[in-house]
Design a protein around this motif. Structure first.
Motif, PDB file in Angstrom:
ATOM      1  N   PRO A   1       0.811  -1.221   0.000  1.00 23.91           N
ATOM      2  CA  PRO A   1       0.000   0.000   0.000  1.00 23.91           C
ATOM      3  C   PRO A   1       0.840   1.266   0.000  1.00 23.91           C
ATOM      4  CG  PRO A   1      -0.091  -1.086   2.137  1.00 23.91           C
ATOM      5  CD  PRO A   1       0.691  -1.990   1.242  1.00 23.91           C
ATOM      6  N   LEU A   2       2.144   1.139   0.260  1.00 24.95           N
ATOM      7  CA  LEU A   2       2.986   2.334   0.298  1.00 24.95           C
ATOM      8  C   LEU A   2       3.570   2.679  -1.064  1.00 24.95           C
ATOM      9  CD1 LEU A   2       4.943   1.740   3.620  1.00 24.95           C
ATOM     10  CD2 LEU A   2       2.875   3.054   3.268  1.00 24.95           C
ATOM     11  N   ASP A   3       4.104   1.669  -1.757  1.00 30.02           N
ATOM     12  CA  ASP A   3       4.774   1.990  -3.024  1.00 30.02           C
ATOM     13  C   ASP A   3       4.227   1.207  -4.212  1.00 30.02           C
ATOM     14  OD1 ASP A   3       5.872  -0.533  -2.643  1.00 30.02           O
ATOM     15  OD2 ASP A   3       7.669   0.268  -1.690  1.00 30.02           O
TER      16      ASP A   3
ATOM     17  N   ILE B   1      -3.737   4.269   6.773  1.00 32.73           N
ATOM     18  CA  ILE B   1      -2.595   3.348   6.806  1.00 32.73           C
ATOM     19  C   ILE B   1      -2.061   3.339   8.232  1.00 32.73           C
ATOM     20  CG2 ILE B   1      -0.219   2.982   6.034  1.00 32.73           C
ATOM     21  CD1 ILE B   1      -0.975   3.811   3.295  1.00 32.73           C
TER      22      ILE B   1
ATOM     23  N   SER C   1       0.232   7.975  -1.945  1.00 36.10           N
ATOM     24  CA  SER C   1       0.734   7.632  -0.602  1.00 36.10           C
ATOM     25  C   SER C   1       2.220   7.971  -0.476  1.00 36.10           C
ATOM     26  CB  SER C   1       0.501   6.152  -0.337  1.00 36.10           C
ATOM     27  OG  SER C   1       1.117   5.390  -1.351  1.00 36.10           O
TER      28      SER C   1
ATOM     29  N   GLU D   1       3.243   8.639   3.327  1.00 40.18           N
ATOM     30  CA  GLU D   1       3.315   7.416   4.131  1.00 40.18           C
ATOM     31  C   GLU D   1       4.511   6.574   3.703  1.00 40.18           C
ATOM     32  OE1 GLU D   1       0.657   8.640   2.494  1.00 40.18           O
ATOM     33  OE2 GLU D   1      -1.176   7.623   3.114  1.00 40.18           O
ATOM     34  N   ALA D   2       4.707   6.471   2.365  1.00 38.53           N
ATOM     35  CA  ALA D   2       5.804   5.648   1.861  1.00 38.53           C
ATOM     36  C   ALA D   2       7.138   6.183   2.365  1.00 38.53           C
ATOM     37  CB  ALA D   2       5.781   5.624   0.336  1.00 38.53           C
TER      38      ALA D   2
ATOM     39  N   PHE E   1       7.363   5.691   6.449  1.00 42.79           N
ATOM     40  CA  PHE E   1       7.632   4.345   6.954  1.00 42.79           C
ATOM     41  C   PHE E   1       8.945   3.787   6.394  1.00 42.79           C
ATOM     42  CE2 PHE E   1       2.952   4.485   7.684  1.00 42.79           C
ATOM     43  CZ  PHE E   1       3.013   4.389   9.059  1.00 42.79           C
ATOM     44  N   ARG E   2       9.312   4.208   5.188  1.00 38.53           N
ATOM     45  CA  ARG E   2      10.591   3.759   4.663  1.00 38.53           C
ATOM     46  C   ARG E   2      11.744   4.320   5.505  1.00 38.53           C
ATOM     47  NH1 ARG E   2      10.465   5.923  -0.112  1.00 38.53           N
ATOM     48  NH2 ARG E   2      11.905   7.570   0.468  1.00 38.53           N
TER      49      ARG E   2
ATOM     50  N   LEU F   1      -6.937   0.225   2.292  1.00 34.44           N
ATOM     51  CA  LEU F   1      -6.855   0.329   0.830  1.00 34.44           C
ATOM     52  C   LEU F   1      -7.348  -0.963   0.200  1.00 34.44           C
ATOM     53  CD1 LEU F   1      -3.313   1.863   0.512  1.00 34.44           C
ATOM     54  CD2 LEU F   1      -5.383   2.905  -0.325  1.00 34.44           C
TER      55      LEU F   1
ATOM     56  N   LYS G   1      -7.369  -4.259  -1.588  1.00 36.42           N
ATOM     57  CA  LYS G   1      -6.192  -5.123  -1.741  1.00 36.42           C
ATOM     58  C   LYS G   1      -5.794  -5.348  -3.199  1.00 36.42           C
ATOM     59  CE  LYS G   1      -6.518  -7.559   2.592  1.00 36.42           C
ATOM     60  NZ  LYS G   1      -7.379  -6.535   3.177  1.00 36.42           N
TER      61      LYS G   1
ATOM     62  N   PRO H   1      -4.014  -1.237  -6.611  1.00 34.64           N
ATOM     63  CA  PRO H   1      -2.863  -0.472  -6.154  1.00 34.64           C
ATOM     64  C   PRO H   1      -2.854   0.969  -6.635  1.00 34.64           C
ATOM     65  CG  PRO H   1      -2.263  -1.816  -8.005  1.00 34.64           C
ATOM     66  CD  PRO H   1      -3.712  -2.074  -7.762  1.00 34.64           C
TER      67      PRO H   1
ATOM     68  N   SER I   1      -2.563   4.101  -4.369  1.00 36.72           N
ATOM     69  CA  SER I   1      -1.325   4.328  -3.631  1.00 36.72           C
ATOM     70  C   SER I   1      -0.123   4.117  -4.541  1.00 36.72           C
ATOM     71  CB  SER I   1      -1.253   3.354  -2.473  1.00 36.72           C
ATOM     72  OG  SER I   1      -1.363   2.048  -2.963  1.00 36.72           O
TER      73      SER I   1
ATOM     74  N   PRO J   1       3.120   4.433  -6.861  1.00 37.13           N
ATOM     75  CA  PRO J   1       4.317   5.236  -6.664  1.00 37.13           C
ATOM     76  C   PRO J   1       4.248   6.527  -7.451  1.00 37.13           C
ATOM     77  CG  PRO J   1       4.795   3.241  -7.911  1.00 37.13           C
ATOM     78  CD  PRO J   1       3.411   3.126  -7.417  1.00 37.13           C
TER      79      PRO J   1
END
Lengths: 242, 447
Positions: A19-21, B202, B405, B408-409, B412-413, B428, B430, B433, B436, B438
């Motif tokens: 969900p992030l990337d 998230i 996102s 958030e990405a 958290f990264r 989100l 499932k 994608p 969110s 890139p």
């Protein structure tokens, strides 16, 4: 346990994309550690919000009803008041019905093509031409449409097209857009003046449009100067040392 | 207004609470969510019974908001508060249905028991007090009684008037204190706003001890460390937006809620918080991690002091003290409040709220896995973060109503780069994608 191979966060086993990337997550089989869904998937009681398209469609239906239904009403009233099935004819209701129909077409194309300048302009010019032709025709002879209405519409269409092309082609948009619009209005008013004179006196002559040009042409030049002259040539800092 | 909470026929909204019904809309819902994830799936009937038993103890929450000529007012709720099934999108707008006008909701899904509170009613502290009491009563009904219930209110106990006082109004209004200066527009989340009714949550779940160790190694508190990382994540997004050609870039300005109960003597369960703005300006250049942490640390030390806080409270009190404001009809008050709210939101990029550590009686502790906290959505800031910890579980919730996102990405990264294991849970879809995706795949930002 599922992990995103790109960012390294741990995810639920049934997640297909991080969900992030957005990285695809490999499917793990035989891992039963996660048995309950962490979030509900559906909400049967959720309030249904209309999308902008749905709102447009609904408005179009409402306004179409308000324009189409009166067409039948005026035609019926005219028909029955002039004798009905015993030789009744349609007279005054025809131009009214025609105006209502054209209003509906304006609305229809406006609602459906609002985002596309060229198609909406072409459709509006065509509908206006049809409206004028109809009104002229219902006057029992095609009189002023061909000699006045159509040339004015054509001039309007040409200036709209020129303006559109200028705005489309120019790389740096700013005051030059206003300059172009004002110049087009000035030219259109001159052609309008000339066409009206030609219709009335059968010779090209401009009168009142000279006055409007005195106001509009300097304004247009001023906008173009602000855009091209001031930005590129006039260095206020160097001139006034600030 | 009568003196006991149970018999009050109406009550005022507190100073901050007055704002939220006025600006409420389908997108500015004003609701935030606190959840507890249990070690089992609770029975809905038992939760409902616990709710029915505990609600009279919190009678100042068993209300509904009505509009009067000049103000919004709480009146006792006419309908029972029911436990509702959960929804994919949390913090949805309050119902306008005549059978359910409570400014709070209790939701249940699988092992997660959630309460959603409207900010007109209370802040995180009041909501957490209610959730803890609900959980304690639920476990009591399950047969798990505790020797020491800590500070958790129990059904049948008397309601201290301090619990439903407006603590803001206890502070005298001082016309001599100047208004806080206005700020320039801040950098905003570059994503396109989501359709109404959608809220992307998230949750990042981390070990508290490791995170605290990382913070302490830098001489920071947990809040300062997380704010610093959040700033660094936003800085990445700022430069992505800049590279993509976005022109109107302001500074990154974070609003940090401060629990005023720690500064002023108060045990109210109504709102008693303020936000302080923290700023980082990447227009001056890229800030290193150490620079950001240092800036955040010193900024927090400087800004959180009674004088600065007093200035803001004083400015807020003007809205209910000054006679020419009081006599304005509600529709005009709403109009002005909306304008001020939108202007205020332009000045902030996001918010990060730390609820701190939740304590439960030791008999109940093993039956709760973690607490979660999701911030209220707002179209101005579009995204906000919230933090809550329980035992050794730190839960960071980021909620947004905009596509993309990136924040958030990046956030958290970075935590992963500091060696912290992060588990992600989200609402989100499932299989979808795109929400969110890139940065490179997004419509509004391209690298």
């Amino acid at each position: 346990m599922a992990f995103c191979p790109r960012c390294g966060v741990q995810l639920d086993n049934d997640v297909r994309f991080c969900p992030l990337d957005g990285t695809p997550i490999p499917v793990l089989e035989g891992d039963e550690t996660q048995t309950l869904a962490p979030w509900p998937n559906t909400d049967p009681l959720a309030k249904k919000y209309l999308t902008s398209k749905e709102i447009r469609d609904r408005l179009l239906i409402i306004f179409s009803g308000l324009l189409i239904l009166p067409i039948f009403v005026v035609l019926a009233v005219d028909f029955y008041s002039s004798g009905g099935f015993d030789g009744g004819t349609l007279t005054w209701s025809l131009p009214v019905a025609w105006i209502l129909l054209c209003s509906f077409l304006y609305l229809f194309f406006g609602f459906n093509l609002y985002h596309a300048f060229v198609p909406v302009s072409l459709s509006y010019l065509s509908i206006t031409a049809g409206l004028l032709l109809g009104l002229d025709f219902f006057n029992e002879q095609v009189d002023w449409f061909l000699t006045l209405g159509l040339p004015i519409l054509s001039a309007l269409g040409i200036f709209l097209l020129l303006n559109y092309l200028f705005i489309l082609k120019t790389k740096r948009k700013g005051y030059n857009v206003f300059g172009s619009i004002v110049a087009s209005i000035a030219l259109f008013l001159i052609s309008l003046d000339g066409l009206i004179h030609y219709y009335l006196q059968e010779r090209f002559l401009v009168s009142w449009s000279i006055l409007t040009s005195f106001a509009l042409v300097p304004l247009s030049i001023y906008f173009f100067f602000l855009h091209y002259g001031l930005k590129r040539n006039l260095d206020l800092g160097r001139t006034f040392h600030f | 207004m009568s003196v006991t909470a149970n018999k009050r026929e109406w009550s005022r909204l507190d100073n901050v609470g007055n704002l939220f019904p006025a600006v409420q809309s389908d997108r500015i819902t004003g609701l935030f969510r606190l959840s507890a994830v249990l070690d089992h799936v609770p029975l809905k009937g038992l939760v409902q019974e616990a709710l029915d038993r505990i609600l009279p103890r919190f009678s100042y929450f068993n209300v509904e908001v009505v509009e009067n000529l000049f103000w919004h007012t709480f009146i006792p709720a006419k309908h029972p508060l029911l436990v509702l099934p959960d929804t994919p999108n949390p913090n949805l707008p309050l119902s306008k249905d005549s059978t359910s006008r409570h400014p709070l909701r209790v939701r249940l899904f699988q092992k997660r028991l959630s309460v959603e509170f409207h900010h007109s009613l209370t802040d995180g502290t009041g909501a957490l007090a209610f959730l803890r009491a609900l959980l304690a009563e639920y476990f009591a009904l399950k047969g798990l009684t505790c020797q020491d219930y800590l500070d958790i209110p129990r059904p049948g106990s008397t309601i201290p008037p301090e619990e439903y006082e407006d603590s803001y109004s206890k502070l005298p209004y001082d016309p001599e204190i100047p208004l806080p200066s206005s700020r320039s527009p801040a950098f905003q989340h570059p994503g396109k706003i989501l359709p109404k009714g959608e809220y992307r949550a998230i949750l990042g779940i981390l070990p508290l001890d490791l995170t605290l160790a990382r913070a302490k190694a830098r001489g920071l508190s947990l809040t300062e460390f997380l704010i610093g990382v959040y700033f660094l994540a936003w800085q990445e997004v700022f430069f992505l937006a800049k590279r993509s050609g976005k022109k109107t870039l302001g500074p990154i300005r974070m609003h940090i809620p401060v629990n005023l109960r720690r500064l002023y003597p108060s045990s109210t369960h109504l709102n008693f918080f303020l936000t302080i703005p923290l700023e980082l300006d990447p227009r001056l250049g890229q800030w290193s991690d150490a620079e950001v942490f240092e800036k955040v640390h010193h900024f927090m030390q400087i800004e959180v002091n009674p004088k600065n806080i007093r200035q803001q409270i004083n400015a807020n009190l003007r809205g209910v003290i000054l006679p020419y404001v009081r006599v304005l009809p509600l529709f005009l008050k709403k109009l002005f409040l909306r304008l001020f709210y939108h202007w205020g939101e332009k000045e902030q990029t996001s918010a990060l709220s730390n609820m701190g550590q939740v304590k439960m009686p030791k008999e109940i502790e093993p039956h709760i896995h973690r607490f979660e906290f999701l911030p209220p959505p707002s179209p101005g800031t579009r995204i906000a973060a919230s933090v809550i910890s329980y035992q050794n579980v730190l839960c960071i919730g980021i909620g947004r109503i905009a596509e993309g996102s990136w924040v958030e990405a990046a956030f958290f990264r970075r935590l992963r780069e500091y060696g912290l294991p992060v588990k992600i849970e989200t609402n989100l879809p499932k299989e979808e994608p795109w929400r969110s995706a890139p940065v490179a795949e997004s419509s509004s930002i391209t690298t």
